[in-house]
Design a protein around this motif. Structure first.
Motif, short mmCIF file in Angstrom:
data_model
loop_
_atom_site.label_atom_id
_atom_site.label_comp_id
_atom_site.label_asym_id
_atom_site.label_seq_id
_atom_site.Cartn_x
_atom_site.Cartn_y
_atom_site.Cartn_z
N SER A 33 0.83 -1.20 0.00
CA SER A 33 0.00 0.00 0.00
C SER A 33 0.87 1.26 0.00
O SER A 33 0.56 2.23 -0.69
CB SER A 33 -0.92 0.00 1.21
N GLY A 34 1.95 1.25 0.76
CA GLY A 34 2.87 2.39 0.75
C GLY A 34 3.51 2.59 -0.61
O GLY A 34 3.68 3.72 -1.07
N TYR A 35 3.87 1.50 -1.28
CA TYR A 35 4.47 1.60 -2.60
C TYR A 35 3.46 2.12 -3.62
O TYR A 35 3.81 2.95 -4.48
CB TYR A 35 5.01 0.24 -3.03
N MET A 36 2.21 1.68 -3.53
CA MET A 36 1.18 2.18 -4.44
C MET A 36 0.92 3.67 -4.18
O MET A 36 0.69 4.42 -5.13
CB MET A 36 -0.11 1.37 -4.28
N ALA A 37 0.97 4.10 -2.93
CA ALA A 37 0.80 5.52 -2.62
C ALA A 37 1.96 6.32 -3.20
O ALA A 37 1.77 7.41 -3.73
CB ALA A 37 0.71 5.73 -1.11
N TYR A 38 3.16 5.76 -3.13
CA TYR A 38 4.32 6.42 -3.73
C TYR A 38 4.16 6.55 -5.24
O TYR A 38 4.41 7.62 -5.81
CB TYR A 38 5.60 5.66 -3.40
N LEU A 39 3.74 5.47 -5.89
CA LEU A 39 3.54 5.52 -7.34
C LEU A 39 2.44 6.51 -7.71
O LEU A 39 2.55 7.21 -8.72
CB LEU A 39 3.20 4.12 -7.87
N ALA A 40 1.40 6.58 -6.90
CA ALA A 40 0.33 7.54 -7.17
C ALA A 40 0.83 8.97 -7.01
O ALA A 40 0.45 9.86 -7.78
CB ALA A 40 -0.86 7.28 -6.25
N SER A 41 1.70 9.20 -6.04
CA SER A 41 2.22 10.56 -5.85
C SER A 41 3.17 10.95 -6.97
O SER A 41 3.36 12.13 -7.24
CB SER A 41 2.93 10.68 -4.50
N GLU A 42 3.78 9.97 -7.62
CA GLU A 42 4.67 10.24 -8.75
C GLU A 42 3.91 10.40 -10.07
O GLU A 42 4.51 10.70 -11.09
CB GLU A 42 5.69 9.11 -8.89
N GLY A 43 2.60 10.17 -10.05
CA GLY A 43 1.79 10.38 -11.24
C GLY A 43 1.64 9.17 -12.13
O GLY A 43 1.26 9.32 -13.29
#
Length: 74
Positions: A33-43
């Motif tokens: 979930s943290g990795y997906m949040a990171y990818l979402a913040s990177e666009g």
């Protein structure tokens, strides 16, 4: 009264094993979930079309669809 747990008891061993497996699974879900949040913040999910219910728009009037994905995974 004996307060120590005997690990020769099969029930105690099974309970300890189930707890360890549950901890590993929850840790993996937290990392994913943290990795997906990171990818979402990177666009990475910028191409997704997200429609927000009109009932929720008044809560966050200026939020972009990419930010909704980031908030969901956070």
């Amino acid at each position: 009264m004996n307060t120590t747990v005997s690990y020769t008891d099969p029930g105690a061993m099974l309970g300890k094993t189930v707890l360890k497996i549950g901890q590993v699974v929850l840790a993996l879900l937290a990392v994913a979930s943290g990795y997906m949040a990171y990818l979402a913040s990177e666009g990475l999910f910028s191409g997704w079309d997200i429609e927000i219910e009109e009932d929720l728009v008044w809560l966050f009037p200026r939020i972009e669809p990419e930010e909704w994905i980031f908030l969901f995974f956070s």
